[in-house]
Design a protein around this motif. Structure first.
Motif, PDB file in Angstrom:
ATOM      1  N   ILE A  24       1.784  12.632   4.483  1.00  0.00           N
ATOM      2  CA  ILE A  24       0.477  12.031   4.760  1.00  0.00           C
ATOM      3  C   ILE A  24       0.043  12.470   6.151  1.00  0.00           C
ATOM      4  O   ILE A  24       0.840  12.433   7.089  1.00  0.00           O
ATOM      5  N   ILE A  35       6.584  10.184   3.520  1.00  0.00           N
ATOM      6  CA  ILE A  35       6.974   8.992   2.755  1.00  0.00           C
ATOM      7  C   ILE A  35       8.021   9.411   1.734  1.00  0.00           C
ATOM      8  O   ILE A  35       7.754  10.259   0.876  1.00  0.00           O
ATOM      9  N   GLU A  56      10.410  -4.000  -5.876  1.00  0.00           N
ATOM     10  CA  GLU A  56       9.124  -4.520  -5.384  1.00  0.00           C
ATOM     11  C   GLU A  56       8.066  -3.412  -5.321  1.00  0.00           C
ATOM     12  O   GLU A  56       8.394  -2.225  -5.486  1.00  0.00           O
ATOM     13  N   SER A  57       6.838  -3.819  -5.072  1.00  0.00           N
ATOM     14  CA  SER A  57       5.730  -2.872  -5.003  1.00  0.00           C
ATOM     15  C   SER A  57       6.015  -1.799  -3.947  1.00  0.00           C
ATOM     16  O   SER A  57       6.470  -2.113  -2.852  1.00  0.00           O
ATOM     17  N   GLY A  60       8.894   2.893  -5.539  1.00  0.00           N
ATOM     18  CA  GLY A  60       8.998   4.252  -6.094  1.00  0.00           C
ATOM     19  C   GLY A  60       9.084   4.322  -7.610  1.00  0.00           C
ATOM     20  O   GLY A  60       9.363   5.390  -8.169  1.00  0.00           O
ATOM     21  N   SER A  62       6.661   3.989 -10.121  1.00  0.00           N
ATOM     22  CA  SER A  62       5.654   4.832 -10.789  1.00  0.00           C
ATOM     23  C   SER A  62       5.819   6.299 -10.408  1.00  0.00           C
ATOM     24  O   SER A  62       5.591   7.187 -11.234  1.00  0.00           O
ATOM     25  N   GLU A 187       4.618  -0.948 -16.433  1.00  0.00           N
ATOM     26  CA  GLU A 187       4.009  -2.287 -16.402  1.00  0.00           C
ATOM     27  C   GLU A 187       3.083  -2.491 -17.603  1.00  0.00           C
ATOM     28  O   GLU A 187       1.901  -2.801 -17.436  1.00  0.00           O
TER      29      GLU A 187
HETATM   30  N1  ATP Z   1       0.044  10.450  -4.288  1.00  0.00           N
HETATM   31  C1  ATP Z   1       0.623   9.803  -3.267  1.00  0.00           C
HETATM   32  N2  ATP Z   1       0.422  10.207  -1.994  1.00  0.00           N
HETATM   33  C2  ATP Z   1       1.008   9.578  -0.969  1.00  0.00           C
HETATM   34  N3  ATP Z   1       1.831   8.510  -1.085  1.00  0.00           N
HETATM   35  C3  ATP Z   1       2.060   8.070  -2.330  1.00  0.00           C
HETATM   36  C4  ATP Z   1       1.477   8.673  -3.480  1.00  0.00           C
HETATM   37  N4  ATP Z   1       1.885   8.011  -4.597  1.00  0.00           N
HETATM   38  C5  ATP Z   1       2.697   7.023  -4.153  1.00  0.00           C
HETATM   39  N5  ATP Z   1       2.801   7.053  -2.794  1.00  0.00           N
HETATM   40  C6  ATP Z   1       3.609   6.157  -1.969  1.00  0.00           C
HETATM   41  O1  ATP Z   1       4.937   6.221  -2.458  1.00  0.00           O
HETATM   42  C7  ATP Z   1       5.551   4.934  -2.431  1.00  0.00           C
HETATM   43  C8  ATP Z   1       6.011   4.553  -3.835  1.00  0.00           C
HETATM   44  O2  ATP Z   1       4.862   4.320  -4.651  1.00  0.00           O
HETATM   45  P1  ATP Z   1       4.950   3.936  -6.197  1.00  0.00           P
HETATM   46  O3  ATP Z   1       3.564   3.926  -6.732  1.00  0.00           O
HETATM   47  O4  ATP Z   1       5.938   4.817  -6.847  1.00  0.00           O
HETATM   48  O5  ATP Z   1       5.538   2.462  -6.127  1.00  0.00           O
HETATM   49  P2  ATP Z   1       5.773   1.390  -7.317  1.00  0.00           P
HETATM   50  O6  ATP Z   1       7.188   0.960  -7.220  1.00  0.00           O
HETATM   51  O7  ATP Z   1       5.294   1.927  -8.582  1.00  0.00           O
HETATM   52  O8  ATP Z   1       4.847   0.175  -6.823  1.00  0.00           O
HETATM   53  P3  ATP Z   1       3.992  -0.895  -7.712  1.00  0.00           P
HETATM   54  O9  ATP Z   1       5.003  -1.930  -8.193  1.00  0.00           O
HETATM   55  O10 ATP Z   1       3.033  -1.464  -6.727  1.00  0.00           O
HETATM   56  O11 ATP Z   1       3.323  -0.165  -8.832  1.00  0.00           O
HETATM   57  C9  ATP Z   1       4.520   3.994  -1.816  1.00  0.00           C
HETATM   58  O12 ATP Z   1       4.778   3.908  -0.451  1.00  0.00           O
HETATM   59  C10 ATP Z   1       3.208   4.698  -2.091  1.00  0.00           C
HETATM   60  O13 ATP Z   1       2.261   4.349  -1.118  1.00  0.00           O
END
Ligand code: ATP
Ligand code: MG
Length: 266
Positions: A24, A35, A56-57, A60, A62, A187
């Motif tokens: 980023i 990240i 948790e949100s 990683g 998704s 989800e």
């Molecule tokens: N395209 C992207 N560019 C930059 N950072 C990203 C991108 N996609 C995800 N992230 C970052 O990577 C990390 C993991 O994101 P991810 O969406 O995999 O989380 P998650 O576990 O699915 O969360 P949630 O439960 O909220 O869906 C987060 O810090 C997110 O901000």
């Protein structure tokens, strides 16, 4: 995809030392920030197994799903789908492979084209992947509707004329239309009313049995994972901190972070 390959490798999906780092750029100072969304994770999913991915949100989940579906390229690591390394397969082979791995997303309304009827939405994957001869398309649409518990009369409707639960049934029908071996569910019920969630989960359980499906099941709801998955992996800050049988991980966790997740549920 040949059944023999699956028999030989014994896994539907095998992930080894997989990482995805996003870079980023901070606009103001143009400093780069890395990240580690997915950081050196490994897991295997066997045929007809459901593996839950919790955390948790932002942990990683998704990103892992998108890597497995090859919607994102990994920074490092290996993804073997049905015994094939997906990094080694070309666009044409990936198109064929897409039939075997499908996804069900969270956002039910945005996942369906509002200009298409249910009939058109279900015919689309059948035609793209040449699943049945043209003269059998109508019959196949009726069969899919029946499998997901929607009356055949609903096929003339548009997504906005259906409830959230009915739309999710259409999404599921589209996913099973290509006769996949594995479905990644990210989800799949979290945007639905609680009363409807149970019905959709029961449908996914029924389809798993009827169609011999394998699920990678992402959810932040531990109750859902307990119900759906025999195996669970726990993600925290891009890493899998605990993985094993759900009966152990979700009832007698070894890792402190999993215990925190369980405590937060109470
Ligand atoms: N395209 C992207 N560019 C930059 N950072 C990203 C991108 N996609 C995800 N992230 C970052 O990577 C990390 C993991 O994101 P991810 O969406 O995999 O989380 P998650 O576990 O699915 O969360 P949630 O439960 O909220 O869906 C987060 O810090 C997110 O901000
Ligand atoms: Mg997510």
């Amino acid at each position: 995809m040949s059944e023999k390959v699956i028999e030989m490798t014994g896994t539907i999906l095998s992930v080894k030392n997989l990482s995805k780092h996003f870079i980023i750029k901070n606009n103001v100072f143009s400093q780069k920030k890395i990240i580690n969304a997915v950081n050196d994770i490994s897991f295997d999913i066997l045929p007809n197994e459901s593996m839950g991915l919790i955390g948790e949100s932002g942990s990683g989940k998704s990103t892992t799903a998108n890597l497995v579906l090859r919607l994102l390229e990994p920074t490092r690591g290996e993804i073997m789908l049905f015994g094939k390394n997906i990094a080694d397969i070309n666009y044409k082979e990936m198109r064929i492979l897409r039939k075997d791995i499908q996804i069900i997303f969270q956002h039910t309304f945005s996942a369906l084209d509002p200009k298409m009827t249910v009939d058109e939405l279900l015919k689309e994957p059948l035609i793209i992947h040449n699943i049945v001869p043209v003269q059998e398309l109508d019959k196949e649409v009726d069969r899919l509707l029946n499998m997901v518990g929607l009356p055949a009369g609903e096929k003339i409707k548009f997504p906005q004329q259906l409830s959230g639960g009915q739309n999710q049934r259409v999404i599921i029908a589209r996913a099973i239309a290509t006769r996949p071996k594995i479905i990644v569910c990210d989800e799949p019920v979290s945007s639905l009313d609680v009363s409807v969630q149970g019905q959709i989960l029961n449908l996914l359980i029924k389809l798993k049995e009827e169609l011999n499906l394998t699920y990678l099941f992402i959810s932040h709801d531990l109750k859902v994972v307990r119900l759906m998955c025999e195996k669970t992996a726990v993600m925290h800050e891009g890493k899998i901190v605990e993985i094993g049988k759900s009966s152990e991980v979700l009832f007698n966790p070894k890792h402190e972070y999993t215990r925190k997740l369980l405590d937060a549920e109470l």
